[in-house]
Scaffold this motif. Sequence first.
Motif, short mmCIF file in Angstrom:
data_model
loop_
_atom_site.label_atom_id
_atom_site.label_comp_id
_atom_site.label_asym_id
_atom_site.label_seq_id
_atom_site.Cartn_x
_atom_site.Cartn_y
_atom_site.Cartn_z
N ALA A 6 20.99 -0.75 -0.90
CA ALA A 6 19.11 -1.29 -1.45
C ALA A 6 18.52 -1.19 -0.48
N MET A 7 17.52 -0.32 0.23
CA MET A 7 16.67 0.48 0.64
C MET A 7 16.39 1.46 -0.47
N ILE A 8 17.03 1.83 -0.98
CA ILE A 8 16.77 3.07 -2.27
C ILE A 8 16.82 2.47 -3.13
N VAL A 9 17.44 1.52 -4.00
CA VAL A 9 16.25 0.36 -5.64
C VAL A 9 14.98 0.24 -4.56
N GLY A 10 14.47 -1.01 -3.37
CA GLY A 10 13.77 -1.45 -2.97
C GLY A 10 12.67 0.09 -3.24
N ILE A 11 12.59 0.72 -2.56
CA ILE A 11 11.76 2.01 -2.28
C ILE A 11 11.52 3.10 -3.78
N VAL A 12 12.94 2.44 -4.47
CA VAL A 12 12.23 3.11 -6.11
C VAL A 12 11.55 2.13 -7.11
N LEU A 13 11.87 1.20 -7.01
CA LEU A 13 11.41 0.16 -8.17
C LEU A 13 9.57 -0.03 -7.24
N GLY A 14 8.97 0.18 -6.32
CA GLY A 14 7.44 -0.07 -5.99
C GLY A 14 6.91 0.71 -6.39
N PRO A 15 7.18 2.05 -6.46
CA PRO A 15 5.73 2.83 -7.44
C PRO A 15 6.11 2.71 -8.49
N CYS A 16 7.35 2.13 -9.07
CA CYS A 16 7.40 2.24 -10.61
C CYS A 16 6.36 0.74 -10.68
N GLY A 17 6.57 -0.13 -10.24
CA GLY A 17 6.00 -1.86 -10.39
C GLY A 17 3.53 -0.98 -10.26
N LEU A 18 3.84 -0.60 -8.97
CA LEU A 18 2.65 0.53 -8.43
C LEU A 18 1.97 0.71 -9.98
N VAL A 19 2.82 2.14 -10.51
CA VAL A 19 1.93 2.33 -11.91
C VAL A 19 1.59 1.07 -12.57
N LEU A 20 2.61 0.30 -13.13
CA LEU A 20 2.40 -0.19 -14.17
C LEU A 20 1.62 -2.04 -14.08
N ASN A 21 1.28 -1.95 -12.36
CA ASN A 21 0.21 -3.31 -11.89
C ASN A 21 -1.34 -2.31 -12.08
N LEU A 22 -1.20 -1.06 -12.08
CA LEU A 22 -2.19 -0.61 -11.83
C LEU A 22 -3.19 -0.46 -13.36
N THR A 23 -1.84 0.37 -14.03
CA THR A 23 -2.63 -0.03 -15.62
C THR A 23 -2.36 -0.88 -16.25
N MET A 85 -5.42 -9.45 -8.67
CA MET A 85 -4.44 -8.04 -9.35
C MET A 85 -4.88 -6.87 -8.24
N PRO A 86 -6.95 -6.70 -7.88
CA PRO A 86 -6.62 -5.69 -6.72
C PRO A 86 -6.25 -6.48 -5.35
N ALA A 87 -5.93 -7.16 -5.03
CA ALA A 87 -5.56 -8.10 -3.86
C ALA A 87 -3.28 -7.34 -4.19
N SER A 88 -3.18 -7.55 -5.36
CA SER A 88 -1.95 -6.95 -5.36
C SER A 88 -1.47 -5.71 -5.10
N LEU A 89 -2.35 -5.21 -5.64
CA LEU A 89 -1.92 -3.61 -5.69
C LEU A 89 -2.42 -3.31 -3.95
N ALA A 90 -3.88 -3.64 -3.29
CA ALA A 90 -3.92 -3.30 -1.87
C ALA A 90 -2.44 -3.66 -1.25
N THR A 91 -1.95 -5.10 -1.50
CA THR A 91 -0.47 -5.45 -0.54
C THR A 91 0.82 -4.34 -1.24
N LEU A 92 0.36 -4.00 -2.04
CA LEU A 92 1.66 -3.14 -3.18
C LEU A 92 1.40 -1.49 -1.68
N ILE A 93 0.29 -1.15 -1.98
CA ILE A 93 -0.20 0.09 -1.10
C ILE A 93 1.13 -0.39 0.39
N LEU A 94 0.60 -1.57 0.73
CA LEU A 94 0.85 -1.39 2.58
C LEU A 94 2.10 -1.65 2.12
N GLY A 95 2.90 -2.69 1.62
CA GLY A 95 4.18 -2.29 1.52
C GLY A 95 5.30 -0.89 1.60
N LEU A 96 4.42 -0.37 1.10
CA LEU A 96 5.04 0.94 0.04
C LEU A 96 4.73 1.63 1.66
#
Length: 258
Positions: A6-23, A85-96
């Motif tokens: 479960a931790m591996i799945v979360g830590i892999v999908l998080g950065p993928c979502g970061l790249v897509l949402n940043l774009t 969208m910027p708030a989501s990116l900031a929250t995502l980086i903190l979560g990662l």
Amino acid sequence: MRTPTAMIVGIVLGPCGLVLNLTSTLAPNWRDVKQIPRRPSDLVQHQGIWDICEETESTRQTQCNIGDSLEYFSQLPVQVAKGLMPASLATLILGLVVASLGVRCWTDTPHSLLAGLGGLLLFASGLLSLIAVSWYNHELYNLPAITDSTLQVGYCLVLGYLGSCLEIIGGISLTASFHRCCKERKLKKAATSYSYPPANKQVPAITMATASSVDSKDLEMHYRTPTPRSYTNSLDVLEDERASTHSYRSRLPCDSDL
């Protein structure tokens, strides 16, 4: 200890979502306006939440910083997307960051509580971006546009949906660490509540009447003390010394001498 799945799945999908949402946040392609009257037929106007660009498909020439004559940026869905969208990116980086400290692949035991908190932040980040993208998509044809033009969904909305879904799935996967954290706390509580008998406590003498009424196996289980891990070697290091029938004893050091 292996890192839980479960931790591996979360830590892999998080950065993928970061790249897509940043774009999706930075690219000016939330909506495409085509077939603009009195303009070249191959001209496409890309509208984002920060900028408007025009591209000529035949020559691939792009010009940005187009003036907003229709007050497109002042519309509520665009303003909400600019904030969420910027708030989501900031929250995502903190979560990662929190999730990375919790997973801790370089240590023997991961920190389940930190991993769960990181999962909550990833889940919240996915919800923020999903709200912004969904609202804009719902109001896409109601936003101001040039008369008699054709409106199409831009690729940023698609990337936003994908990134949001990946973040939500990764966050839910990481929040499963809370269950593991509860189990660890129960085990620690059970270990601290169990007390061994004092070292100076004398074992009561066993009388003949007691010995006859109690099974020997029960007595062994009752008075047996747990053996430390350092003394659980199945090999008998003194076997050779006891089995020797000669009076001569080896003078070489053995484990017991050491």
